[in-house]
Design a protein around this motif. Sequence first.
Motif, PDB file in Angstrom:
ATOM      1  N   LEU A  22      45.865  37.775  48.133  1.00  0.00           N
ATOM      2  CA  LEU A  22      46.526  38.110  46.877  1.00  0.00           C
ATOM      3  C   LEU A  22      46.042  39.428  46.282  1.00  0.00           C
ATOM      4  CD1 LEU A  22      46.408  34.571  45.190  1.00  0.00           C
ATOM      5  CD2 LEU A  22      48.363  35.632  46.340  1.00  0.00           C
ATOM      6  N   ALA A  23      44.753  39.681  46.376  1.00  0.00           N
ATOM      7  CA  ALA A  23      44.156  40.829  45.694  1.00  0.00           C
ATOM      8  C   ALA A  23      44.793  42.174  46.040  1.00  0.00           C
ATOM      9  CB  ALA A  23      42.653  40.871  45.960  1.00  0.00           C
ATOM     10  N   PRO A  24      45.192  42.416  47.314  1.00  0.00           N
ATOM     11  CA  PRO A  24      45.790  43.721  47.624  1.00  0.00           C
ATOM     12  C   PRO A  24      47.083  44.007  46.864  1.00  0.00           C
ATOM     13  CG  PRO A  24      45.067  42.642  49.637  1.00  0.00           C
ATOM     14  CD  PRO A  24      44.981  41.628  48.548  1.00  0.00           C
ATOM     15  N   HIS A  25      47.731  42.965  46.351  1.00  0.00           N
ATOM     16  CA  HIS A  25      49.011  43.133  45.666  1.00  0.00           C
ATOM     17  C   HIS A  25      48.901  42.933  44.145  1.00  0.00           C
ATOM     18  CE1 HIS A  25      50.599  42.842  49.731  1.00  0.00           C
ATOM     19  NE2 HIS A  25      50.020  41.665  49.859  1.00  0.00           N
ATOM     20  N   ALA A  26      47.696  42.683  43.661  1.00  0.00           N
ATOM     21  CA  ALA A  26      47.535  42.273  42.265  1.00  0.00           C
ATOM     22  C   ALA A  26      46.693  43.263  41.465  1.00  0.00           C
ATOM     23  CB  ALA A  26      46.896  40.891  42.198  1.00  0.00           C
ATOM     24  N   ASP A  27      47.031  43.402  40.190  1.00  0.00           N
ATOM     25  CA  ASP A  27      46.190  44.170  39.279  1.00  0.00           C
ATOM     26  C   ASP A  27      44.965  43.371  38.874  1.00  0.00           C
ATOM     27  OD1 ASP A  27      47.959  46.404  39.169  1.00  0.00           O
ATOM     28  OD2 ASP A  27      49.243  45.283  37.804  1.00  0.00           O
ATOM     29  N   VAL A  28      45.092  42.052  38.910  1.00  0.00           N
ATOM     30  CA  VAL A  28      43.968  41.174  38.591  1.00  0.00           C
ATOM     31  C   VAL A  28      44.231  39.820  39.243  1.00  0.00           C
ATOM     32  CG1 VAL A  28      45.014  40.309  36.443  1.00  0.00           C
ATOM     33  CG2 VAL A  28      42.519  40.284  36.702  1.00  0.00           C
ATOM     34  N   VAL A  29      43.168  39.129  39.638  1.00  0.00           N
ATOM     35  CA  VAL A  29      43.252  37.769  40.168  1.00  0.00           C
ATOM     36  C   VAL A  29      42.517  36.862  39.193  1.00  0.00           C
ATOM     37  CG1 VAL A  29      42.741  36.217  42.089  1.00  0.00           C
ATOM     38  CG2 VAL A  29      43.315  38.616  42.545  1.00  0.00           C
ATOM     39  N   LEU A  30      43.221  35.871  38.656  1.00  0.00           N
ATOM     40  CA  LEU A  30      42.661  34.953  37.673  1.00  0.00           C
ATOM     41  C   LEU A  30      42.581  33.537  38.249  1.00  0.00           C
ATOM     42  CD1 LEU A  30      44.726  36.067  34.527  1.00  0.00           C
ATOM     43  CD2 LEU A  30      42.439  36.847  35.211  1.00  0.00           C
ATOM     44  N   PRO A  31      41.631  32.737  37.775  1.00  0.00           N
ATOM     45  CA  PRO A  31      41.551  31.350  38.263  1.00  0.00           C
ATOM     46  C   PRO A  31      42.819  30.557  37.969  1.00  0.00           C
ATOM     47  CG  PRO A  31      39.513  31.960  37.147  1.00  0.00           C
ATOM     48  CD  PRO A  31      40.501  33.058  36.869  1.00  0.00           C
ATOM     49  N   ASP A  32      43.389  30.759  36.788  1.00  0.00           N
ATOM     50  CA  ASP A  32      44.619  30.075  36.408  1.00  0.00           C
ATOM     51  C   ASP A  32      45.235  30.822  35.229  1.00  0.00           C
ATOM     52  OD1 ASP A  32      43.522  29.020  33.862  1.00  0.00           O
ATOM     53  OD2 ASP A  32      42.373  27.678  35.138  1.00  0.00           O
ATOM     54  N   ILE A  33      46.421  30.392  34.798  1.00  0.00           N
ATOM     55  CA  ILE A  33      47.119  31.117  33.737  1.00  0.00           C
ATOM     56  C   ILE A  33      46.411  31.008  32.387  1.00  0.00           C
ATOM     57  CG2 ILE A  33      49.388  31.029  34.819  1.00  0.00           C
ATOM     58  CD1 ILE A  33      50.041  28.626  33.014  1.00  0.00           C
ATOM     59  N   GLY A  34      45.504  30.057  32.245  1.00  0.00           N
ATOM     60  CA  GLY A  34      44.769  29.941  30.998  1.00  0.00           C
ATOM     61  C   GLY A  34      43.948  31.172  30.662  1.00  0.00           C
ATOM     62  N   HIS A  35      43.635  31.976  31.685  1.00  0.00           N
ATOM     63  CA  HIS A  35      42.867  33.207  31.476  1.00  0.00           C
ATOM     64  C   HIS A  35      43.758  34.397  31.143  1.00  0.00           C
ATOM     65  CE1 HIS A  35      40.056  30.646  33.687  1.00  0.00           C
ATOM     66  NE2 HIS A  35      39.096  31.404  33.231  1.00  0.00           N
ATOM     67  N   LEU A  36      45.068  34.189  31.145  1.00  0.00           N
ATOM     68  CA  LEU A  36      45.992  35.300  30.934  1.00  0.00           C
ATOM     69  C   LEU A  36      45.893  35.939  29.545  1.00  0.00           C
ATOM     70  CD1 LEU A  36      48.333  36.967  32.161  1.00  0.00           C
ATOM     71  CD2 LEU A  36      49.902  35.218  31.288  1.00  0.00           C
ATOM     72  N   PRO A  37      45.841  35.180  28.453  1.00  0.00           N
ATOM     73  CA  PRO A  37      45.761  35.825  27.138  1.00  0.00           C
ATOM     74  C   PRO A  37      44.554  36.756  26.999  1.00  0.00           C
ATOM     75  CG  PRO A  37      46.353  33.523  26.883  1.00  0.00           C
ATOM     76  CD  PRO A  37      45.978  33.709  28.323  1.00  0.00           C
ATOM     77  N   GLY A  38      43.423  36.352  27.538  1.00  0.00           N
ATOM     78  CA  GLY A  38      42.247  37.221  27.470  1.00  0.00           C
ATOM     79  C   GLY A  38      42.432  38.515  28.225  1.00  0.00           C
ATOM     80  N   TRP A  39      43.082  38.441  29.392  1.00  0.00           N
ATOM     81  CA  TRP A  39      43.334  39.659  30.165  1.00  0.00           C
ATOM     82  C   TRP A  39      44.349  40.546  29.459  1.00  0.00           C
ATOM     83  CZ3 TRP A  39      47.769  41.491  32.743  1.00  0.00           C
ATOM     84  CH2 TRP A  39      47.562  42.621  33.545  1.00  0.00           C
ATOM     85  N   LEU A  40      45.373  39.966  28.906  1.00  0.00           N
ATOM     86  CA  LEU A  40      46.407  40.746  28.202  1.00  0.00           C
ATOM     87  C   LEU A  40      45.834  41.497  27.004  1.00  0.00           C
ATOM     88  CD1 LEU A  40      49.360  38.191  28.239  1.00  0.00           C
ATOM     89  CD2 LEU A  40      49.305  40.389  29.428  1.00  0.00           C
ATOM     90  N   ALA A  41      44.802  40.940  26.405  1.00  0.00           N
ATOM     91  CA  ALA A  41      44.223  41.533  25.198  1.00  0.00           C
ATOM     92  C   ALA A  41      43.127  42.539  25.486  1.00  0.00           C
ATOM     93  CB  ALA A  41      43.683  40.426  24.290  1.00  0.00           C
TER      94      ALA A  41
END
Length: 231
Positions: free
Chosen positions: A211-230
Amino acid sequence: MTLRADAVLFDKDGTLFEFGATWDAWGKRTLRALSQGNTALLHALAAATCYDLEHETFLPESPVVAGTNRQTAECLATALPGRSADEVETYLLGTADDAPLVETVPLCGFMAQLGALGLRLGVMTNDAESAARVHLRKAGIEQAFAFIAGFDSGHGAKPDPAPLLAFAAATGIAPARIAMVGDSPHDLVAGRAAGMQTVAVLTGPIRTDRLAPHADVVLPDIGHLPGWLAT
């Protein structure tokens, strides 16, 4: 608060819902139903869909992981003499509605959190749109999305970027201000091709190295998304 994006487009299976807990159980039930007690046929169906009968799980390379309902039906039909892909696809559509959904995070609260941030939300899945709506409705979150599309909604299927760009057009938000979130390379390749930010999650069967070669970030799950967005 300044955010990285103005909208988020989610994959469904492996992203909003745990892939293994949801679809491995469905796979076991479906393959056994189609084989009707014929052990040789059961093994042929498992081989066609890359399903590990011993561990009762779809392998990462399975067409079920990231492919469309039609692609799964075509694979199964190769092992079912006398049954067309159309017939198998119809059968699969009927069984998918009853898949045992397991949320990756408590979805009602999570979607309310994203909505409070002013984000426009969408779902683009390679499942059928009708099945996607049933699953989202069961989880109580269908109304959270401004856009819900499946492979059969007229926009195409991932990894083609067209359905992602349809979300951008529907919301009026520039692709660069949209985060595509998914658990497979199909999701991320489509996101990159559409000019979107790409977020990988590890709640599907595919691991970080793919996944990492195609991603700006790899998260454990979507629950970590708000923190990354901010950040």
